[in-house]
Design an enzyme around this catalytic site. Structure first.
Site, short mmCIF file in Angstrom:
data_model
loop_
_atom_site.label_atom_id
_atom_site.label_comp_id
_atom_site.label_asym_id
_atom_site.label_seq_id
_atom_site.Cartn_x
_atom_site.Cartn_y
_atom_site.Cartn_z
N ASP A 86 58.94 -34.26 77.03
CA ASP A 86 59.74 -34.35 78.25
C ASP A 86 59.52 -33.03 78.99
O ASP A 86 59.10 -32.03 78.41
CB ASP A 86 61.23 -34.59 77.94
CG ASP A 86 61.96 -35.10 79.19
OD1 ASP A 86 61.40 -35.00 80.31
OD2 ASP A 86 63.10 -35.60 79.07
C1 BGC Z 1 63.44 -36.41 82.50
C2 BGC Z 1 62.32 -37.40 82.27
C3 BGC Z 1 61.37 -37.38 83.43
C4 BGC Z 1 60.85 -35.98 83.60
C5 BGC Z 1 59.89 -35.82 84.76
C6 BGC Z 1 62.92 -35.04 82.85
O1 BGC Z 1 63.95 -34.20 83.26
O2 BGC Z 1 64.26 -36.33 81.37
O3 BGC Z 1 62.85 -38.69 82.09
O4 BGC Z 1 60.34 -38.30 83.24
O5 BGC Z 1 61.94 -35.09 83.84
O6 BGC Z 1 60.58 -35.89 85.96
#
Ligand code: BGC
Length: 747
Positions: free
Chosen positions: A227
């Site tokens: 993530d």
């Molecule tokens: C989120 C993800 C997301 C990523 C990119 C993170 O803060 O938890 O679900 O895909 O950011 O934006």
């Protein structure tokens, strides 16, 4: 011919390989064209695309905004979910995106979860089936997916550090099961490692999660991506099985140094690079021909999806559908009719290609029979709210029907924080009271990503259509459902509790001091309510229709360590409709405590009035198994199980019993097994009795389970028991265990 991965890897320097295992910028990986390595581009989803150049939430290129998972999940329709996935995949390819960052399939552990709108269900079968369908859809056109957030990311509070403390059985049965299904059934191109820690270790550097379970047990062969910002130690992450740290470069020097100093095997880095090369191949758009998405067609699909996503919770005196013909006056009250709430806030926010509002859609059909009043402000401006309340009351008093559009404003829920209450905002509750004083003919349409409490106000209204968040075409879908042009067929994927204090994780959510204890164990959602008989407002699986369905002719048959269930569903009403039939398994005999019943299968059936269909659902051993911590595997204890077929977890229509055979790793006796367990095992009993016969004085032992003395003795572990016997030789327990293991192996 394209060079092999090994050739490509051998052409890359150590520094280049380290660079490849991190982002080059916010959304993509580095390219080394001379070595034949192309850039891989990712973008959020998951219910549409958000193609942006930086971390920003706004400013994205327009894309079709389909219903978020809270909506689409409620359709219980894998074919529809697959079609939406394919449409998202086509848009991804057209926008130059290789990997769509979704679906999110974490379990809704508490209704307070700030990101519940992005997740599917409190049940892993529903979450896993949705995830598999969506992944297969996106990947069917050649784009990639990222199943997220692996794992146990069930809250936003302290999400980047909190440790979810969960026992292994709960992990396996509830929090990992959905991911397992997606990995095994749909072969996702990537899995996204979550921010949080699991039992003390960061998910993004958790060898047991990322390697033992995900790859070795489930056979995952794609890329594990972090993530955004989840990696705290580049080297530890690579070692644990993470292939790509996102976003941005960083930590490359650390990786190079670790290889040079012998702390990281270069083969680990090569393996990660190899997987990234494979991902580039699997998502190579040039292999899949031109993808030309048609925005109009996709808007139509978004409308179909929205129609199947809404759940009719209540419909007293057939208050719905509203009369499309005639001269009755319809008061549309509530800001959400004009300013729809159609998706959640945070990284998943899509800029829609168009936006239908319920007010426009109703006015298009009903013309000047529609009157509108906003009823409340979204930001809770007290003075203005009072004025709007009076105006709404007057409009309601002069109308034949009132449709109240209520829900949660954007500010009430978002990625990044959890909710603290489940009530509707105070100004909306006041509005319900005011309108109910003017007329009894009130229908409520809800727009909310997380569950809202209905118990305190539902007595004032005749019907409730839970619209969740329905994406860009939700306005049209709601109008069609209200007027009976479409028949509601969504069902709840999560329980609506009477009050927050009734919820299973209430005493353990969201934890404190960096830790959250999953004290309710496997008793999540209906597994808890139905086991304890806790009253709920609307049970898991509930959803009404404008027609009726009859269930009949149940046949259940054992098939070794599985079973088959068949039954007939008939549409006995006057209009076409669809029913989601659910199969639950209950177990009164297994060796561990289990929920009163658990969903093991479902089928959505579309039926014309008067028509019927025979449904057969095959259940494998997993439908009957529990995760045995002692035996380290899925275990079915042979015996009679009950299978229930119903319209919700609390509306069981048919029940049958079935004998299922045992399966799973054998139970092995140890020095900690009780005397009772040793005596219950034929081999163990023979060995133990033989050993006791050698010891003077033991013949007077009362081992009769009908006496208190016998029960006490039988419960003592073998090792402890032998320790009590003065004549027992040193090491007697170990000898017995060794003899037992030898005898079992020889069997
Ligand atoms: C989120 C993800 C997301 C990523 C990119 C993170 O803060 O938890 O679900 O895909 O950011 O934006």
């Amino acid at each position: 011919m394209a060079p092999s991965h090994d050739d490509v890897i051998s052409r890359l320097t150590l520094e280049q390989k380290a660079a490849l295992t991190a982002g080059a910028d916010f959304w993509g990986t580095a390219a080394f064209p001379d070595a034949g390595v192309r850039r891989i581009v990712t973008a959020d989803g998951p219910h549409g695309l958000r193609v942006v150049s930086d971390i920003g939430i706004g400013g994205a290129a327009p894309a079709t905004c389909f219903p978020p998972a809270v909506g689409l999940g409620s359709s219980w329709n894998p074919e529809l979910q697959h079609a939406v996935g394919a449409a998202i995949g086509r848009e991804a390819l057209a926008l130059g995106v290789d990997v769509v960052l979704g679906p999110g399939i974490n379990i809704k552990r508490s209704p307070l979860g700030g990101r519940n709108f992005e997740y599917v269900s409190e049940d892993p079968l529903v979450s896993g089936a949705f995830g598999a369908a969506l992944v297969q859809g996106v990947q069917s056109v050649g784009a990639g997916t990222s199943v997220k957030h692996f794992a146990v990311n069930n809250q936003e509070t302290d999400r980047m550090h909190v440790s979810a403390q969960v026992d292994e059985r709960t992990l396996r049965e509830i929090y990992l099961a959905g991911f397992e299904r997606v990995v095994k059934e749909a072969r996702p191109t990537t899995v996204m490692a979550a921010y949080n820690r699991v039992n003390g270790e960061y998910a993004a550097q958790h060898p047991w999660l990322l390697t033992t379970v995900l790859r070795e047990e489930w056979g995952f062969d794609g890329v594990v991506v972090s993530d955004w910002g989840a990696v705290t130690d580049r080297v530890a992450s690579l070692r644990a099985g993470l292939d790509l740290k996102m976003p941005l470069p960083g930590g490359g020097d650390e990786v190079v140094r670790a290889v040079r100093e012998g702390r990281l095997d270069e083969a680990v880095l090569d393996r990660a690079v190899g997987r990234l090369l494979e991902l580039a191949e699997r998502t190579d758009a040039s292999q899949h021909g031109p993808a030309a998405p048609d925005p109009g067609e996709h808007h139509g699909l978004a409308a179909s999806a929205a129609r199947e996503s809404a759940v009719l919770l209540k419909n007293e005196n057939a208050a719905l559908p509203l009369p499309e013909r005639g001269s009755s006056r319809i008061a549309v009250i509530g800001e959400f009719a004009r300013t729809p709430r159609y998706q959640g806030a945070g990284s998943s926010q899509v800029v829609p290609t168009r936006l239908d509002t319920p007010l426009d859609a109703l006015t298009d059909i009903l013309g000047d029979r529609v009157g509108f009043a906003p009823g409340f402000t979204l930001d809770g401006d007290q003075e203005e709210d009072e004025r709007l309340l009076a105006q709404a009351h007057a409009l309601a008093a002069g109308a034949d029907h009132v449709v109240l559009f209520l829900g949660l404003p954007d500010t009430a829920e978002s990625e990044g924080f959890d909710r603290t209450a489940i009530e509707l905002p105070a100004n909306q509750r006041a509005l319900i009271e005011a309108v109910a004083r003017a007329t009894r003919r009130v229908v409520v349409v809800l727009s909310n990503g997380g569950v809202v409490e209905t118990a305190s106000w539902e007595g004032r209204v005749r019907a409730i259509l839970e619209g969740w968040l329905l994406g860009q075409a939700g306005g049209t879908a709601i109008a069609e459902l209200l007027l009976g042009r479409a028949n509601p067929s969504g069902k709840l994927t999560e329980t609506i509790p009477v009050k927050l204090a009734d919820t299973p994780a209430h005493l353990n959510f969201p934890g404190a001091e960096g830790e959250v204890v999953y004290g309710e164990r496997v008793y999540v959602g209906y597994r808890y309510y139905d086991t304890l008989g806790v009253p709920v407002s609307y049970p898991f699986g509930h959803g009404l229709s404008y027609t009726r369905f009859a269930y009949s002719d149940l046949v259940v048959e054992g098939r070794g360590d599985g079973a088959s269930v068949s039954f007939t569903i008939a549409n006995t009403g006057d209009v076409a409709g669809a029913e989601v039939a659910q199969v639950y398994r209950s177990d009164a005999h297994s060796g561990v405590d289990r929920p009163a019943h658990e969903l093991v299968g479902f089928r959505k059936v579309f039926l014309e009035p008067g028509a019927s269909e025979r449904v057969t659902i095959e259940l494998g051993s997993r439908a009957f198994a529990y995760w045995s911590t002692a035996r380290r595997g899925w275990v079915v204890d042979a015996g009679e199980f009950t299978l229930e077929v119903g319209a919700s977890s609390r509306d069981i229509r048919l029940t049958g019993a079935v004998h299922v055979d045992a399966s799973g790793p054998a139970r092995l006796l140890t020095r900690f097994s009780s005397i009772g367990e040793w005596l219950a095992d034929p081999v163990g009993a023979q060995l133990l009795q033989g050993a006791l016969a050698q010891l003077p004085g033991t013949e007077s032992f009362g081992l009769d389970p009908s006496t208190n003395e016998g029960r006490m003795f039988l419960a003592i572990p073998l090792g402890h028991m032998l320790g009590f016997l003065p004549g027992a030789p040193e090491g007697a327990a170990d000898q017995l265990v060794a003899a037992y293991e030898q005898a079992v192996r020889a069997r």
